[in-house]
Design an enzyme around this catalytic site. Structure first.
Site, short mmCIF file in Angstrom:
data_model
loop_
_atom_site.label_atom_id
_atom_site.label_comp_id
_atom_site.label_asym_id
_atom_site.label_seq_id
_atom_site.Cartn_x
_atom_site.Cartn_y
_atom_site.Cartn_z
N GLN A 171 0.83 -1.26 0.04
CA GLN A 171 -0.04 -0.03 -0.09
C GLN A 171 0.73 1.22 0.10
O GLN A 171 0.22 2.25 0.02
CB GLN A 171 -1.22 0.10 1.02
CG GLN A 171 -2.05 -1.20 1.13
CD GLN A 171 -3.01 -1.11 0.15
OE1 GLN A 171 -3.08 -0.14 -0.68
NE2 GLN A 171 -3.63 -2.26 -0.19
N SER A 228 2.94 -5.65 -5.10
CA SER A 228 1.88 -6.17 -5.61
C SER A 228 1.52 -5.42 -7.15
O SER A 228 1.49 -4.35 -6.95
CB SER A 228 0.71 -6.30 -4.79
OG SER A 228 -0.58 -7.02 -5.62
N CYS A 239 -9.63 -8.22 1.90
CA CYS A 239 -9.14 -9.66 2.15
C CYS A 239 -9.80 -10.21 3.36
O CYS A 239 -9.80 -11.42 3.17
CB CYS A 239 -7.68 -9.61 2.31
SG CYS A 239 -6.83 -8.83 0.80
N1 PLP Z 1 -0.37 -6.80 1.81
C1 PLP Z 1 -1.25 -5.74 2.06
C2 PLP Z 1 -0.80 -4.70 2.83
C3 PLP Z 1 -2.22 -5.90 1.10
O1 PLP Z 1 -3.11 -4.83 1.33
C4 PLP Z 1 -2.57 -6.78 0.05
C5 PLP Z 1 -3.92 -6.89 -0.50
O2 PLP Z 1 -4.90 -6.40 0.07
C6 PLP Z 1 -1.75 -7.99 0.19
C7 PLP Z 1 -0.60 -7.71 0.88
C8 PLP Z 1 -2.06 -8.97 -0.80
O3 PLP Z 1 -1.64 -8.97 -2.03
P1 PLP Z 1 -1.94 -9.63 -3.42
O4 PLP Z 1 -3.43 -9.44 -3.64
O5 PLP Z 1 -1.21 -9.18 -4.46
O6 PLP Z 1 -1.79 -11.08 -3.06
#
Ligand code: PLP
Length: 376
Positions: free
Chosen positions: A180, A200, A324
């Site tokens: 983020q 990401s 998530c």
């Molecule tokens: N880390 C953080 C801080 C996130 O906000 C997210 C997704 O929401 C992820 C990791 C996971 O990323 P990805 O969707 O690419 O697996």
């Protein structure tokens, strides 16, 4: 008109990313591991993206390893580094507000014999570098701490913590989840004193299903996925050339505009908070000095999910806490002192530089209406 304010969950791919992906699917469709011309062309696409991402964090391109996303990058960082360095040093220090892909991985390592220390914010809701440093010891193999919290936008003191940790324990491995923060704040490997950085693609207008892990030269990470030894054996499996191309294209586009976009979104956050201050019953959960890209609020007494669906009926898309966590009560908000009714009614509005004031007007109007109409 659709109003999309869930950019921390995912962003719309930019036209440059779409074009790069289409080109990799229609023209450069070879397997980068193949030894013929078609393979070489695909390899060049992957390497071009690798270079763009490496440049953006001030690293060599050899230090970037592509993955299927930041979830995998975080798994690789924690599992791979603890496998390499954790035979004797069995402690791992993390923040108590990590994304599930770090928290759940740490919890799994805990079951396998590692001691996990979770550092919480203090009473004032803030993190202090000293608390992380004090949690570490000679028995610690790894510290993992996100840069920007995905639920509140809180900016953690990564640089202060990692530089202090490295002064005291030069061999300890430092990992930061910069999902983020990337393309929003400056993310530079050496300035952050980070050995490992997770990124990401789909949070930065690239595409879904691609991520990267930066591994500092000389730092060992054992593979989690084994097979054909792609990505120098660190991450086997044929690279997703179209998504990698899209990731690289998005980075190339955004790098020159990071500061300008941050300021623009800063202005949008101000505008939003100003409007929200005129709506009774709304409290702001995000810190004033957090990333402007994420604004967490509560319409206290109005359950998040009910409000979310009310807004959705008007084609306004926000999130309840973290996308998530699929609607589960957020432990992360509790860590920041946001509990009970306030946590039950938390909404995350996450913007991008393409968000407009007109969209925020529509959101605020609908929120106001929702507060009046929804009973609880
Ligand atoms: N880390 C953080 C801080 C996130 O906000 C997210 C997704 O929401 C992820 C990791 C996971 O990323 P990805 O969707 O690419 O697996």
């Amino acid at each position: 008109m659709e109003v999309y304010l869930d950019n921390a969950a995912t962003t719309k791919p930019c036209p440059e990313a779409v074009e790069a992906a289409v080109s990799a699917m229609t023209v450069n469709y070879g397997n980068p591991s193949s030894l013929h011309r078609a393979g070489l062309n695909a390899q060049l696409v992957v390497d071009g993206a690798r270079k763009a991402i490496a440049d953006s964090i001030g690293a060599d391109k050899e230090c970037i390893y592509f993955t299927s996303g930041a979830t995998e990058s975080n798994n690789l960082a924690l599992r791979g580094a603890s496998a390499a360095y954790g035979r004797k040093a069995k402690k791992i220090v993390i923040s108590a507000v990590e994304h599930a892909s770090v928290e759940e991985t740490a919890a799994d390592l805990e079951k396998k014999g590692f001691e996990i220390v979770r550092v919480s914010p203090r009473e004032d809701g803030r993190f202090y570098a000293a608390d992380f440093v004090n949690a570490c010891g000679e028995d610690t193999c790894l510290i993992s701490m996100m840069y920007v919290n995905n639920e509140t936008g809180y900016i953690l003191p990564v640089k202060e913590t990692f530089s202090a940790v490295k002064r005291r324990y030069p061999n300890m491995i430092t990992h930061t989840d910069c999902v983020q923060a990337y393309m929003k704040l400056p993310v530079k490997a050496s300035a952050l004193c980070a050995d490992l950085i997770s990124l990401s693609g789909h949070k930065i207008h690239g595409g879904k299903g691609v991520g990267a892990l930066y591994i500092k030269k000389g730092v060992r990470v054992l593979p989690v996925i084994t097979g054909g030894k792609q990505e120098k054996g660190i991450r086997s499996g044929t690279e997703s050339v179209p998504m990698i191309a899209a990731f690289g294209a998005a980075v190339k586009k955004l790098v020159p505009a990071i500061t300008e976009r941050y300021e623009k979104v800063g202005g949008l956050k101000k505008y939003l908070l100003d409007k929200l201050s005129g709506i009774e019953g709304v409290v702001v959960n995000s810190p004033e000095d957090g990333s402007p890209y994420v604004v967490n609020i509560s319409a206290v007494g109005k359950r998040s999910e009910i409000m979310l669906h009310f807004l959705e009926s008007k084609e306004i898309y926000v999130s309840s806490g973290s996308a998530c966590s699929k609607g589960q009560q957020s432990g992360v908000l509790g860590q920041f002192g946001i509990r009970d009714k306030r946590a039950d009614s938390a909404l995350r509005i996450s913007m991008t530089a393409e968000t407009t004031e007109a969209e925020l007007d529509i959101f605020c109007e609908a929120l106001h209406e929702g507060i009046e109409k929804i009973r609880g």
